[in-house]
Design a protein around this motif. Structure first.
Motif, mmCIF file in Angstrom:
data_model
loop_
_atom_site.group_PDB
_atom_site.id
_atom_site.type_symbol
_atom_site.label_atom_id
_atom_site.label_comp_id
_atom_site.label_asym_id
_atom_site.label_seq_id
_atom_site.Cartn_x
_atom_site.Cartn_y
_atom_site.Cartn_z
ATOM 1 N N ILE A 16 14.341 17.034 37.691
ATOM 2 C CA ILE A 16 15.197 16.375 36.472
ATOM 3 C C ILE A 16 14.629 16.849 35.271
ATOM 4 O O ILE A 16 15.594 17.209 34.401
ATOM 5 C CB ILE A 16 15.026 14.966 36.721
ATOM 6 C CG1 ILE A 16 15.672 14.440 38.171
ATOM 7 C CG2 ILE A 16 15.821 14.032 35.679
ATOM 8 C CD1 ILE A 16 15.347 12.984 38.590
ATOM 9 N N TRP A 17 13.576 16.953 34.898
ATOM 10 C CA TRP A 17 12.840 17.206 33.955
ATOM 11 C C TRP A 17 13.227 18.741 33.346
ATOM 12 O O TRP A 17 13.671 19.004 32.404
ATOM 13 C CB TRP A 17 11.238 17.173 34.106
ATOM 14 C CG TRP A 17 10.474 17.756 32.724
ATOM 15 C CD1 TRP A 17 10.671 17.039 31.600
ATOM 16 C CD2 TRP A 17 9.566 18.848 32.726
ATOM 17 N NE1 TRP A 17 9.536 17.870 30.670
ATOM 18 C CE2 TRP A 17 9.151 18.853 31.494
ATOM 19 C CE3 TRP A 17 9.244 19.645 33.806
ATOM 20 C CZ2 TRP A 17 8.307 19.803 30.873
ATOM 21 C CZ3 TRP A 17 8.281 20.486 33.212
ATOM 22 C CH2 TRP A 17 7.840 20.709 31.904
ATOM 23 N N ASP A 19 16.020 20.252 34.604
ATOM 24 C CA ASP A 19 17.406 20.348 34.402
ATOM 25 C C ASP A 19 17.691 19.789 33.045
ATOM 26 O O ASP A 19 18.848 20.418 32.395
ATOM 27 C CB ASP A 19 18.002 19.342 35.449
ATOM 28 C CG ASP A 19 18.100 20.168 36.910
ATOM 29 O OD1 ASP A 19 17.535 21.484 36.813
ATOM 30 O OD2 ASP A 19 18.465 19.464 37.750
ATOM 31 N N GLU A 20 16.934 18.914 32.289
ATOM 32 C CA GLU A 20 17.308 18.434 31.217
ATOM 33 C C GLU A 20 16.577 19.363 30.164
ATOM 34 O O GLU A 20 16.613 18.751 28.884
ATOM 35 C CB GLU A 20 16.722 16.809 30.993
ATOM 36 C CG GLU A 20 17.619 16.082 31.951
ATOM 37 C CD GLU A 20 17.190 14.769 31.675
ATOM 38 O OE1 GLU A 20 16.361 14.340 30.638
ATOM 39 O OE2 GLU A 20 17.715 13.624 32.581
ATOM 40 N N LYS A 26 9.732 11.587 28.380
ATOM 41 C CA LYS A 26 10.658 11.107 29.505
ATOM 42 C C LYS A 26 10.064 11.097 30.702
ATOM 43 O O LYS A 26 11.099 10.857 31.849
ATOM 44 C CB LYS A 26 12.008 11.787 29.251
ATOM 45 C CG LYS A 26 12.720 11.769 27.826
ATOM 46 C CD LYS A 26 14.038 12.364 27.938
ATOM 47 C CE LYS A 26 15.241 11.536 28.591
ATOM 48 N NZ LYS A 26 16.502 12.113 28.649
ATOM 49 N N HIS A 30 12.065 9.918 34.298
ATOM 50 C CA HIS A 30 12.321 10.927 35.163
ATOM 51 C C HIS A 30 11.964 10.412 36.541
ATOM 52 O O HIS A 30 12.652 10.607 37.582
ATOM 53 C CB HIS A 30 12.189 12.308 34.914
ATOM 54 C CG HIS A 30 12.527 12.952 33.566
ATOM 55 N ND1 HIS A 30 12.025 13.711 32.843
ATOM 56 C CD2 HIS A 30 13.802 12.996 33.143
ATOM 57 C CE1 HIS A 30 12.821 13.994 32.056
ATOM 58 N NE2 HIS A 30 13.955 13.698 32.047
ATOM 59 N N GLN A 33 14.113 7.711 37.713
ATOM 60 C CA GLN A 33 15.309 8.266 38.223
ATOM 61 C C GLN A 33 15.409 9.108 39.752
ATOM 62 O O GLN A 33 16.172 8.758 40.677
ATOM 63 C CB GLN A 33 16.183 9.395 37.233
ATOM 64 C CG GLN A 33 17.244 10.003 37.681
ATOM 65 C CD GLN A 33 18.130 11.030 36.822
ATOM 66 O OE1 GLN A 33 17.568 10.851 35.395
ATOM 67 N NE2 GLN A 33 18.644 11.824 37.073
ATOM 68 N N LYS A 68 27.141 20.586 36.691
ATOM 69 C CA LYS A 68 26.054 19.747 36.043
ATOM 70 C C LYS A 68 25.505 20.553 34.944
ATOM 71 O O LYS A 68 25.449 20.014 33.877
ATOM 72 C CB LYS A 68 25.028 19.394 36.929
ATOM 73 C CG LYS A 68 24.053 18.573 36.538
ATOM 74 C CD LYS A 68 22.968 18.179 37.415
ATOM 75 C CE LYS A 68 21.870 17.788 37.126
ATOM 76 N NZ LYS A 68 20.725 17.511 38.091
ATOM 77 N N SER A 69 25.399 21.836 34.935
ATOM 78 C CA SER A 69 24.675 22.502 33.858
ATOM 79 C C SER A 69 25.631 23.317 32.959
ATOM 80 O O SER A 69 25.158 23.861 31.985
ATOM 81 C CB SER A 69 23.998 23.729 34.677
ATOM 82 O OG SER A 69 24.789 24.503 35.176
#
Length: 75
Positions: A16-17, A19-20, A26, A30, A33, A68-69
């Protein structure tokens, strides 16, 4: 917490980290989530780290990741 479960959460939170865009500060968000996603997965019968239950490397999984990306291209 079971060691295997914690490891699954850690790996998902890392994804997640990444991908963001690897934002700072955060990590707790993460982690939470990742816990939620893995909890959903356990109730839906999907694989850990694959909360949607798509086959690893499948076209559906790649398409979902592209959307998503923002890398989705007309095929």
């Amino acid at each position: 917490m079971d060691w295997n479960r914690e490891e699954e959460i850690r790996k998902r939170a890392l994804r997640i980290w990444e991908d963001e865009g690897k934002p700072e500060g955060k990590d707790a968000q993460h982690w939470a989530q990742a816990e939620r996603e893995l909890e959903m997965t356990s109730h839906q019968g999907g694989e850990a780290g694959n909360p949607r239950g798509f086959a690893e490397g499948s076209q559906t999984e790649r398409s979902a990741e592209d959307l998503k990306s923002g890398d989705a291209r007309r095929r």
